[in-house]
Design an enzyme around this catalytic site. Structure first.
Site, mmCIF file in Angstrom:
data_model
loop_
_atom_site.group_PDB
_atom_site.id
_atom_site.type_symbol
_atom_site.label_atom_id
_atom_site.label_comp_id
_atom_site.label_asym_id
_atom_site.label_seq_id
_atom_site.Cartn_x
_atom_site.Cartn_y
_atom_site.Cartn_z
ATOM 1 N N LYS A 155 31.865 -43.474 56.638
ATOM 2 C CA LYS A 155 32.592 -43.139 57.867
ATOM 3 C C LYS A 155 31.681 -42.306 58.769
ATOM 4 C CE LYS A 155 36.998 -41.197 59.511
ATOM 5 N NZ LYS A 155 38.238 -40.481 59.156
ATOM 6 N N SER B 170 42.581 -42.678 60.454
ATOM 7 C CA SER B 170 41.436 -42.823 61.309
ATOM 8 C C SER B 170 40.245 -43.513 60.640
ATOM 9 C CB SER B 170 40.979 -41.436 61.769
ATOM 10 O OG SER B 170 40.507 -40.689 60.664
ATOM 11 N N SER C 48 44.401 -40.162 56.763
ATOM 12 C CA SER C 48 43.379 -41.052 57.329
ATOM 13 C C SER C 48 42.598 -41.875 56.322
ATOM 14 C CB SER C 48 42.391 -40.248 58.170
ATOM 15 O OG SER C 48 42.958 -39.944 59.421
#
Ligand code: ZN
Lengths: 498, 502, 99
Positions: free
Chosen positions: A77, A152, A176
């Site tokens: 990420k 997210s 997330s």
């Protein structure tokens, strides 16, 4: 062998059946084939990945002792700093910023020989539940490209579910990791707060953020979890206690005699029919495996969403103050004679997206004098009540469960104009973050009404992460045998041959 | 209409408040492992943490906590069993995070006091300064303003930022309001800052160099009519960077306030900047509205809860209080009041003590530092501590004189050479060829020569008029270019002229 | 019903150093009512005597030893700088005085 599990890749590498370079190339090819549709990656780091793979292969050839995931590729990420590699947190304000240092998670991955394929898309600064808030455009759900993968950490979840990487790192501030795992039919774990170092994790909400693993199986997720967990003296909130033995737990998977608590407040109204149907089926499965299902009451969870949307924006309003165009990142508005102040103002206007600005303003308001007690102060007290609810619930059950997300993957654009509707996507995941405990989402099947994945959430007390893997592994084994394979194998094919 | 200080104190009573920032002398910064060394090349002592790079996290320096507790104990404070760091949010380019990690409602130390003594018209008098709180925070970076006339912030075209100083541990010591000092307010404030400096120096927690900014004072001043208990509006003067400036700034602000009040104007609550050259303060940029710092507990750090046993261990380590220390030295050295006051005033007590500890006689040590060396420092307009002569040098010179290897006059030349950077006393002696003429034969030759030249005077001495020998001794000293030991010359001369030497 | 006026939003935006367009200010003000209603639910319970939690884990006294470790090189430190000069970060003229 991109369709295999990370555990299988690991053993093929160990046996010399495949090299890491070849395995890495297969994944890079897959990314080249499908990522124009999925858009999971912001940056594919081909050169570094191949060099890292070659170095693992050389080490293996030289007979060096290697960790279990050495040579296995991973998607990272973009919220984690990696030295020399663009790190943007999905924001235009950090476009092209290359950190001069590695986050602890990245350092641990490198030390373990895990091959980092590149950086994945995310809601800007991890603020969002759909990855639509990325400054670089949305990521698409591999199950249905008209839908979001959640957020997210949508890029990481989509990459794993699209077989672009067998495992990935995400971060979970209010759900997330777990929510996108649920929406893309994979496994995702938010470890106990303090179990994984936050050093180098670009902060959204410091007291809630935690990096964690994604995998297509419970065991793969555990293997990655074990690599990134552990005390770090660079993070003052890191827990200096032995890391839970999550891999061993993922290998045992036995719920006989365990008490599993269903949280009364996290079901019913607002939850999609198909989500509840799969959730209840999973409970029956667990019961048939010998677990005892009980209902627990957590009355203050009703206020969790409100508390979260005060605490996280408040902390973010301060955490994001450093993006000021002075030392790094974007700088705009530097026309003749512009002051530092006006350059800050116009850079922050241009560099931050809508949702980020909304939360900064909300947080600024909640912390401002005269409102602090009513908003931030009250939210922190609610936090205490939520912790107490959990404490009590964990005296009645070994783990607690709920659907991960009240709904399956929603359409791109469906909620982006309605912040409150978007915030509700996290209603079941947020309590875990507020209490600093751990949670897992694993696939519970497809909802009948839309044929989209449903996530089953398991929660355990702080530093009892192994309980997630134990229960998760047991449930996974039963469901996989019922389905005749992993849920992810039912995902539709994407552009490239699968 | 310019008022005199006497006019001011005839009508008004000053109320003080002092905030002192102290840079701790830890090796590493408050929240990261960068060096705190002063004067490094720009941006050579920075890291992801003190540059506030995305993702970096602070970790508290244990030594800074220990130093803060020591300071609290030395200032008679309570040590909080539980305290926290908070974020003070405001944007400023020299502060990389755009918030300062500080302490807000839960400081590490609180409720203390410092007693100071000053000379008043009625003799020495003690004042008690109450301490409100001692808390920890971090320093900012430094900016260089380029373009415009003066290198000042106003009119600059752009600025250059360096962050070596960013994150250096600071301790802020805040007094409660100090009423009742009357006309002595400036002296009391100066004595307080001096006492604080001595206490901190004794604790060895800071370099306490006001010129380098490791001790900085903000002075809050307000006036109220004598007899009234309504507090006036205060101004806060920053940049007060020497003890003398503390006194001047407060005196200046008292006069400025009084002039405004006498004219029926209002004193603005504002930040003012002290200007060393004029001794006046100028207004800072007034803010349209009070800044809202949005303090909240720093979520990246955990509470500080020092164990009672640790606090007691630190209490046991506290050095002698400076006032007691001074009293002890005064007795040990048998120094008269006036001389003691002179040493304190000239700020040479520590340096004299160090010289004595190196073996020098207290009176000799004091005479050198207070006399010749102070004179040179004044002449050069620099602090004694910044001269290149050390207590070790002075002790060495005193020893050379005691061993008759130098005369007082020659010793002065050696002091001058050491200050001029010519090396250690031994090196100066060697380089300059300074040497006491110890050869009695050479001295006798000179004595005989002088007695022949000044036969009349010699005769007087021979006849018992000993005081006349002075002129002869002077001539002999001149003859030997000052390198003779005057005492030995006197001895030989009187013997030569048939007089007793005592 | 909670609400925040356009001017209040403008004040917050100034405090947060975000230069918002008129349209953005008006938009945000119109959304804030429902957002504030949602978060104001934290005030529904009687929270007297409840202590505030700012940390999920009950940690205390986490310190590091006072030891110097290598810093970044100035090149690394300045690697992201939008502008630099004389090994320093070059920034536009600063209007206000420091604290
Ligand atoms: Zn540093």
């Amino acid at each position: 062998m991109i369709n295999n599990t990370a555990a299988e890749m690991s053993s093929a590498l160990a046996k010399g059946e495949i090299t890491s370079v070849s395995l890495t190339k297969q994944h890079l090819d897959r990314i080249a084939d499908v990522d124009n549709e999925v858009k999971a990656f912001l940056h594919v780091d081909t050169e570094r990945a191949l060099a890292q793979a070659a170095s693992v292969d050389a080490d293996r050839a030289a007979g060096k002792a290697l960790g279990p995931l050495a040579g296995v590729p991973l998607a990272l990420k973009d919220v984690l700093a990696q030295e020399g590699v663009p790190t943007t947190a999905g924001s235009k304000i950090l476009q092209e910023w290359k950190p001069p240092y590695d986050s602890t998670v990245v350092a641990k991955l490198k030390a373990a020989g895990v091959v980092i394929l590149g950086k994945t898309n995310m809601d800007e600064f991890a603020m969002g539940s759909s990855t639509e808030n990325s400054g670089y455009g949305p990521t698409f759900n591999p199950w249905d490209l008209t839908r979001t993968p959640g957020g997210s950490s949508g890029g990481s979840a989509a990459a794993v579910s699209a077989f672009e990487a067998p495992i990935a790192i995400g971060s979970d501030t209010g759900g997330s990791i777990r929510q996108p795992a649920a929406l893309t039919g994979i496994v995702g774990v938010r470890p106990t707060y303090g179990a994984v170092s936050r050093y180098g994790l670009i902060a959204y909400s410091s007291s809630l953020d935690q990096a964690g693993p994604f995998g297509r199986t419970v065991l793969d997720t555990a293997m990655l979890h074990e690599i990134i967990a552990g005390h770090d003296s660079k993070d003052a909130t890191s827990l200096n206690v032995p890391a839970p033995a999550v891999v061993a737990a993922a290998k045992s998977g036995d719920v006989k005699g365990l008490k599993i608590g269903v949280i009364k407040q996290l079901q019913g109204k607002g939850y999609q029919t198909g989500v509840l149907a799969r959730f209840n089926e999973s409970l029956e499965t667990l019961s048939s495996l010998g677990a005892q299902i009980v209902e627990v009451d957590c009355p203050s969870f009703e206020y969790a969403l409100a508390a979260y949307y005060l605490i996280a924006p408040s902390e973010c309003s301060s955490n994001l103050a450093r993006f000021d165009a002075m030392r790094y990142g974007l700088r705009t508005g530097e026309a003749n004679g512009a002051s530092a102040e006006s350059v800050m103002n116009s850079t922050r206007e241009a560099g931050f997206g809508r949702e980020v600005k909304r939360r900064i303003i909300l947080g600024t308001y909640a912390l401002s004098s005269g409102y602090y007690d009513a908003y931030y102060g009250s939210a922190q007290k609610i936090r205490t009540l939520i912790i107490e609810d959990y404490k009590k619930a964990f005296t009645q059950a070994d783990v607690l469960v709920s659907p991960t997300s009240p709904i399956t993957a929603f359409k791109i654009g469906e909620k982006s104009e309605d912040p409150i509707a978007m915030y509700l996507a996290d209603v079941a995941t947020i309590p875990v973050n507020l209490a600093g405990i751990c949670g897992m989402s694993l696939p519970a099947g497809l909802a009948d009404e839309d044929n989209l994945p449903v996530g089953f959430q398991i929660m355990a007390p702080a530093m009892q992460d192994q309980r997630l893997y134990n229960v998760g592994a047991a449930l996974e084994a039963a469901l996989v045998s019922k389905w005749g394979g992993h849920l992810i194998s039912k995902a539709p094919a994407l552009g490239g041959a699968k | 209409m310019a008022l005199s200080y006497d006019d001011v104190i005839a009508k008004y009573e000053p109320v003080l408040g002092l905030e002192v920032h102290v840079e701790l002398n830890t090796e590493s910064k408050m929240f990261c492992s960068c060096s705190t060394t002063f004067g490094g090349e720009p941006n050579t002592q920075t890291c992801p943490v003190c540059l506030a790079l995305p993702g970096a996290l602070p970790v508290v320096n244990a030594k800074a906590i220990e130093s803060s507790i020591l300071i609290g104990l030395a200032l008679n404070c309570q040590i909080a069993p539980y305290s926290r760091f908070s974020r003070k949010n405001y944007f400023y380019p020299d502060m990389p995070k755009n918030f300062q990690i500080s302490q807000y409602d839960e400081p590490i130390c609180f409720d203390g006091f410092v007693d100071v003594e000053i000379q008043t018209d009625e003799g020495p008098k003690q004042f008690r300064i109450e301490i409100e709180r001692v808390h920890m925070e971090e320093d900012t970076g430094k900016s260089l303003h380029v373009g415009g006339a003066t290198g000042r912030i106003h009119g600059a075209e752009y600025s250059l930022l360096a962050y070596n100083r960013a994150g250096i541990p600071l301790v802020e010591i805040v007094t409660k309001i100090v009423p009742g000092t009357g006309k002595y307010a400036p002296e009391v404030a100066k004595a307080y800052v001096a006492e604080l400096r001595d206490i901190l120096r004794g604790l060895k927690v800071s370099d306490v160099k006001m010129e380098q900014g490791s001790l900085r004072c903000d002075a809050n001043v307000s006036l109220r009519l004598i007899g009234s208990d309504v507090l006036g509006t205060r101004s806060e003067t920053k940049n007060v960077n020497s003890l003398r400036s503390v006194e001047r700034a407060i005196r200046g602000e008292m006069i400025r306030h009084a002039e405004l009040l006498n004219e029926g104007k209002k004193v603005k609550q504002e930040t003012r900047h002290f200007q060393e050259d004029t001794g006046l303060t100028r207004s800072g940029r007034s803010k349209e509205q009070a800044e809202d710092y949005r303090y909240f507990p720093e979520p990246d750090l955990v509470p500080v809860a020092p164990a009672a046993t640790w606090i007691e261990e630190l209490r046991a380590q506290l050095p002698e209080r400076p006032s007691l220390h001074r009293k002890r030295l005064k007795e040990q050295w048998a120094v008269p009041d006036k001389e003691m006051a002179a040493m304190i005033n000239a700020d040479v007590l520590d340096i004299v003590e160090e010289t004595v500890l190196l073996g020098a006689d207290p009176t000799k040590a004091r005479t050198w530092w207070l006399g010749e060396i102070s004179r040179v420092a004044n002449e050069k307009d620099i602090a004694i501590a910044d001269l290149s002569i050390t207590p070790k040098d002075v002790a060495e010179i005193v020893a050379l004189v005691a061993a008759s290897e130098l005369t007082d006059k020659l010793a002065r030349q050696v002091v001058e050479g050491v200050i001029a950077g010519e090396g250690t006393p031994a090196e100066v002696v060697a380089k300059r060829g300074i040497k006491v003429v110890n050869d009695d034969g050479a001295l006798m030759a000179a004595i005989e020569k002088v007695c022949a030249e000044q036969a009349e005077t010699a005769e007087k001495v021979r006849n018992g008029h000993v005081p006349a020998a002075g002129a002869l001794i002077g001539a002999v000293m001149k003859e030997t270019k000052g390198q003779a030991d005057a005492a030995r010359v006197r001895e030989l001369l009187l013997g030569h002229l048939g007089q007793a030497t005592n | 019903m909670s609400s925040l006026s356009r001017d209040e939003v403008a004040k917050l935006a100034a405090l947060a150093r975000i230069e918002m367009s008129e349209e953005e200010l008006v938009n945000l003000a119109s959304q804030f009512g429902s957002i504030l209603d949602a978060v104001a639910r934290v005030q529904e319970l009687n929270l007297d005597g409840v202590k505030a939690t700012s940390h999920p884990q009950p940690l205390e006294n986490i310190f590091r030893e006072d030891v110097v470790l290598p810093s970044l090189s100035p090149d690394q430190a300045l690697s992201g700088a939008p502008a630099q000069e004389e090994q320093r970060f070059r920034v536009p003229q600063i209007l206000g005085e420091a604290e």
